[in-house]
Design a protein around this motif. Structure first.
Motif, PDB file in Angstrom:
ATOM      1  N   PRO A   1      -0.539  -9.491 -13.299  1.00 48.32           N
ATOM      2  CA  PRO A   1       0.625  -8.943 -12.591  1.00 48.32           C
ATOM      3  C   PRO A   1       1.091  -7.588 -13.113  1.00 48.32           C
ATOM      4  O   PRO A   1       1.471  -6.717 -12.320  1.00 48.32           O
ATOM      5  CB  PRO A   1       1.696 -10.016 -12.771  1.00 48.32           C
ATOM      6  CG  PRO A   1       1.225 -10.873 -13.905  1.00 48.32           C
ATOM      7  CD  PRO A   1      -0.260 -10.807 -13.880  1.00 48.32           C
ATOM      8  N   MET A   2       1.042  -7.379 -14.421  1.00 46.24           N
ATOM      9  CA  MET A   2       1.497  -6.098 -14.950  1.00 46.24           C
ATOM     10  C   MET A   2       0.541  -4.977 -14.573  1.00 46.24           C
ATOM     11  O   MET A   2       0.967  -3.883 -14.183  1.00 46.24           O
ATOM     12  CB  MET A   2       1.647  -6.186 -16.471  1.00 46.24           C
ATOM     13  CG  MET A   2       2.333  -4.960 -17.075  1.00 46.24           C
ATOM     14  SD  MET A   2       3.962  -4.624 -16.342  1.00 46.24           S
ATOM     15  CE  MET A   2       4.865  -6.096 -16.879  1.00 46.24           C
ATOM     16  N   GLY A   3      -0.769  -5.242 -14.691  1.00 50.01           N
ATOM     17  CA  GLY A   3      -1.750  -4.248 -14.285  1.00 50.01           C
ATOM     18  C   GLY A   3      -1.653  -3.930 -12.806  1.00 50.01           C
ATOM     19  O   GLY A   3      -1.758  -2.765 -12.392  1.00 50.01           O
TER      20      GLY A   3
ATOM     21  N   CYS B   1      -1.011  -0.143   0.826  1.00 51.91           N
ATOM     22  CA  CYS B   1      -1.819  -0.534  -0.325  1.00 51.91           C
ATOM     23  C   CYS B   1      -2.431  -1.902  -0.038  1.00 51.91           C
ATOM     24  O   CYS B   1      -1.706  -2.879   0.166  1.00 51.91           O
ATOM     25  CB  CYS B   1      -0.982  -0.580  -1.605  1.00 51.91           C
ATOM     26  SG  CYS B   1      -1.942  -1.070  -3.072  1.00 51.91           S
ATOM     27  N   LEU B   2      -3.754  -1.953  -0.025  1.00 47.49           N
ATOM     28  CA  LEU B   2      -4.508  -3.178   0.207  1.00 47.49           C
ATOM     29  C   LEU B   2      -4.990  -3.736  -1.127  1.00 47.49           C
ATOM     30  O   LEU B   2      -5.054  -3.013  -2.125  1.00 47.49           O
ATOM     31  CB  LEU B   2      -5.720  -2.886   1.093  1.00 47.49           C
ATOM     32  CG  LEU B   2      -5.464  -2.113   2.389  1.00 47.49           C
ATOM     33  CD1 LEU B   2      -6.712  -1.369   2.821  1.00 47.49           C
ATOM     34  CD2 LEU B   2      -5.010  -3.061   3.484  1.00 47.49           C
ATOM     35  N   SER B   3      -5.369  -5.012  -1.130  1.00 45.86           N
ATOM     36  CA  SER B   3      -5.943  -5.591  -2.352  1.00 45.86           C
ATOM     37  C   SER B   3      -6.836  -6.774  -2.023  1.00 45.86           C
ATOM     38  O   SER B   3      -6.454  -7.650  -1.254  1.00 45.86           O
ATOM     39  CB  SER B   3      -4.842  -6.014  -3.339  1.00 45.86           C
ATOM     40  OG  SER B   3      -4.029  -7.024  -2.798  1.00 45.86           O
TER      41      SER B   3
ATOM     42  N   LEU C   1      -3.135   5.945   1.454  1.00 47.28           N
ATOM     43  CA  LEU C   1      -3.865   4.685   1.398  1.00 47.28           C
ATOM     44  C   LEU C   1      -4.366   4.442  -0.020  1.00 47.28           C
ATOM     45  O   LEU C   1      -4.864   5.353  -0.685  1.00 47.28           O
ATOM     46  CB  LEU C   1      -5.040   4.749   2.373  1.00 47.28           C
ATOM     47  CG  LEU C   1      -5.846   3.485   2.657  1.00 47.28           C
ATOM     48  CD1 LEU C   1      -4.966   2.421   3.295  1.00 47.28           C
ATOM     49  CD2 LEU C   1      -7.015   3.824   3.586  1.00 47.28           C
ATOM     50  N   HIS C   2      -4.247   3.192  -0.468  1.00 46.78           N
ATOM     51  CA  HIS C   2      -4.679   2.831  -1.812  1.00 46.78           C
ATOM     52  C   HIS C   2      -5.279   1.430  -1.781  1.00 46.78           C
ATOM     53  O   HIS C   2      -4.929   0.620  -0.908  1.00 46.78           O
ATOM     54  CB  HIS C   2      -3.495   2.865  -2.786  1.00 46.78           C
ATOM     55  CG  HIS C   2      -3.878   2.755  -4.226  1.00 46.78           C
ATOM     56  ND1 HIS C   2      -4.573   3.735  -4.897  1.00 46.78           N
ATOM     57  CD2 HIS C   2      -3.672   1.766  -5.151  1.00 46.78           C
ATOM     58  CE1 HIS C   2      -4.764   3.372  -6.158  1.00 46.78           C
ATOM     59  NE2 HIS C   2      -4.237   2.178  -6.329  1.00 46.78           N
TER      60      HIS C   2
ATOM     61  N   ALA D   1      -0.418  -0.315 -11.254  1.00 49.36           N
ATOM     62  CA  ALA D   1      -1.322   0.391 -10.335  1.00 49.36           C
ATOM     63  C   ALA D   1      -0.602   0.726  -9.036  1.00 49.36           C
ATOM     64  O   ALA D   1      -0.745   1.846  -8.499  1.00 49.36           O
ATOM     65  CB  ALA D   1      -2.563  -0.450 -10.062  1.00 49.36           C
ATOM     66  N   TYR D   2       0.176  -0.230  -8.544  1.00 54.47           N
ATOM     67  CA  TYR D   2       0.882   0.017  -7.277  1.00 54.47           C
ATOM     68  C   TYR D   2       1.973   1.070  -7.437  1.00 54.47           C
ATOM     69  O   TYR D   2       2.084   1.979  -6.609  1.00 54.47           O
ATOM     70  CB  TYR D   2       1.482  -1.280  -6.742  1.00 54.47           C
ATOM     71  CG  TYR D   2       2.183  -1.069  -5.411  1.00 54.47           C
ATOM     72  CD1 TYR D   2       1.493  -0.577  -4.328  1.00 54.47           C
ATOM     73  CD2 TYR D   2       3.549  -1.332  -5.273  1.00 54.47           C
ATOM     74  CE1 TYR D   2       2.133  -0.355  -3.117  1.00 54.47           C
ATOM     75  CE2 TYR D   2       4.192  -1.109  -4.065  1.00 54.47           C
ATOM     76  CZ  TYR D   2       3.466  -0.611  -2.989  1.00 54.47           C
ATOM     77  OH  TYR D   2       4.091  -0.373  -1.801  1.00 54.47           O
TER      78      TYR D   2
END
Length: 326
Positions: free
Chosen positions: A312-314, A165-167, A267-268, A318-319
């Protein structure tokens, strides 16, 4: 008149000397707790800081967190507890040149070396044969891309990747817009050592604040914690060397983008769409075009370049939705 200017100049010399050698700020209680909860291992003579928390009972899942530039593993503190409720082990490190890790001068910092350090850490922790999930941000995205390439091509020492998972990272150099100071430092030549010594909290706070959303600005305490992480071990003096990663992204684009295009690993991407470094819609359009098999979570419109700190919660939801989907 001439003698007056000479006297002022002589007076300024010791003041400038003191300014350029200001000691780093003291650790805040939260930052001190973060450091004392971690440990160090040695990679080729350099001390690398890491945290390794044991979490969910009955799970064997391990997640490795890869932070961004110019900050540290402390970027993950707001979602750390949430991750330990889902994963058996949560591991994060400060890359060489960042946070509490060593910051050697006259060193050729590279994404390849940082990837090898991650591999060495997993070996140190006995996780080299364990499938792990990677969660990355910014600079850490590029390290993750190199780790993915090494995994896909079965390179010696590679780690086994269960998911990635990338961001908010510049995974496509053609849609990435480094900040002015970053461009100046990476190409500064003889000016770079001067600029790094002149960098101070005010300049840093203005620069980092520009990549946060208007409603999600870090507090003064958070800014000081980030700045403390940079100043520890005189990290401000190696920023220009680390910034060569921007040039490395262009040079090795085919290798690192190719790893994402060809991978069969789940992948995300978690995206703060107000990001001025990877602006919407150009980045997201290219991402979806090149990586149609990847899933994407777009956070609220006011979330910018540091989504794990701004929402952080969102970000965590999502993760975990991604992890629980396969």
């Amino acid at each position: 008149m001439k003698e007056w200017w000479i006297q002022v100049g002589l007076l300024m010399v010791p003041l400038i000397a003191v300014y350029l050698h200001i000691p780093p700020p003291k650790l805040s209680p939260a930052l001190y707790s973060w450091r004392t909860s971690g440990a160090f291992f040695i990679y080729r003579g350099q001390r690398i800081f890491y945290r390794d928390s044991w979490g969910a009972i009955g799970s064997s899942d391990v997640v490795i967190l890869l932070h961004g530039f110019p900050t540290s593993s402390y970027d993950w503190y707001k979602i750390w507890d949430g991750l330990t409720q889902r994963f058996h082990r949560v591991v994060a490190l400060d890359f060489l040149g960042f946070g509490f890790s060593d910051k050697p001068r006259l060193h050729r910092y590279s994404i390849f070396e940082q990837a090898r350090i991650v591999e060495a850490l997993l070996g140190h922790l006995g996780l080299q044969k364990q499938k792990v999930s990677l969660l990355s941000h910014d600079y850490g995205d590029t390290v993750a891309q190199e780790l993915l390439h090494r995994f896909e091509y079965n390179r010696t020492g590679h780690i086994k990747i269960n998911s990635l998972c990338l961001s908010n990272g510049g995974i496509f150099p053609e849609t990435t817009h480094p900040r002015f100071l970053q461009k100046l430092l990476k190409d500064g030549g003889v000016l770079s050592p001067i600029l790094t010594r002149l960098m101070n909290y005010y300049i840093f706070s203005k620069g980092i604040g520009a990549v946060f959303g208007p409603y999600t600005q870090p507090s003064d305490a958070e800014l000081w914690e980030m700045w403390t992480g940079i100043r520890t071990n005189d990290g401000n003096l190696v920023v220009d060397s680390i910034l060569q990663y921007i040039n490395q992204r262009y040079k090795h684009r085919d290798r690192w983008v190719g790893a994402l295009v060809s991978t069969s690993v789940p992948l995300h991407f978690i995206y703060g769409p107000l990001d001025p470094v990877n602006p919407h819609p150009d980045f997201l359009m290219l991402y979806r075009k090149l990586l149609p098999r990847s899933t994407v979570s777009v956070l609220d419109d006011h979330i910018s370049h540091y989504p794990q700190l701004e929402d952080p919660m969102g970000f965590l939801n999502a993760y975990l939705n991604f992890i629980n989907s396969f």
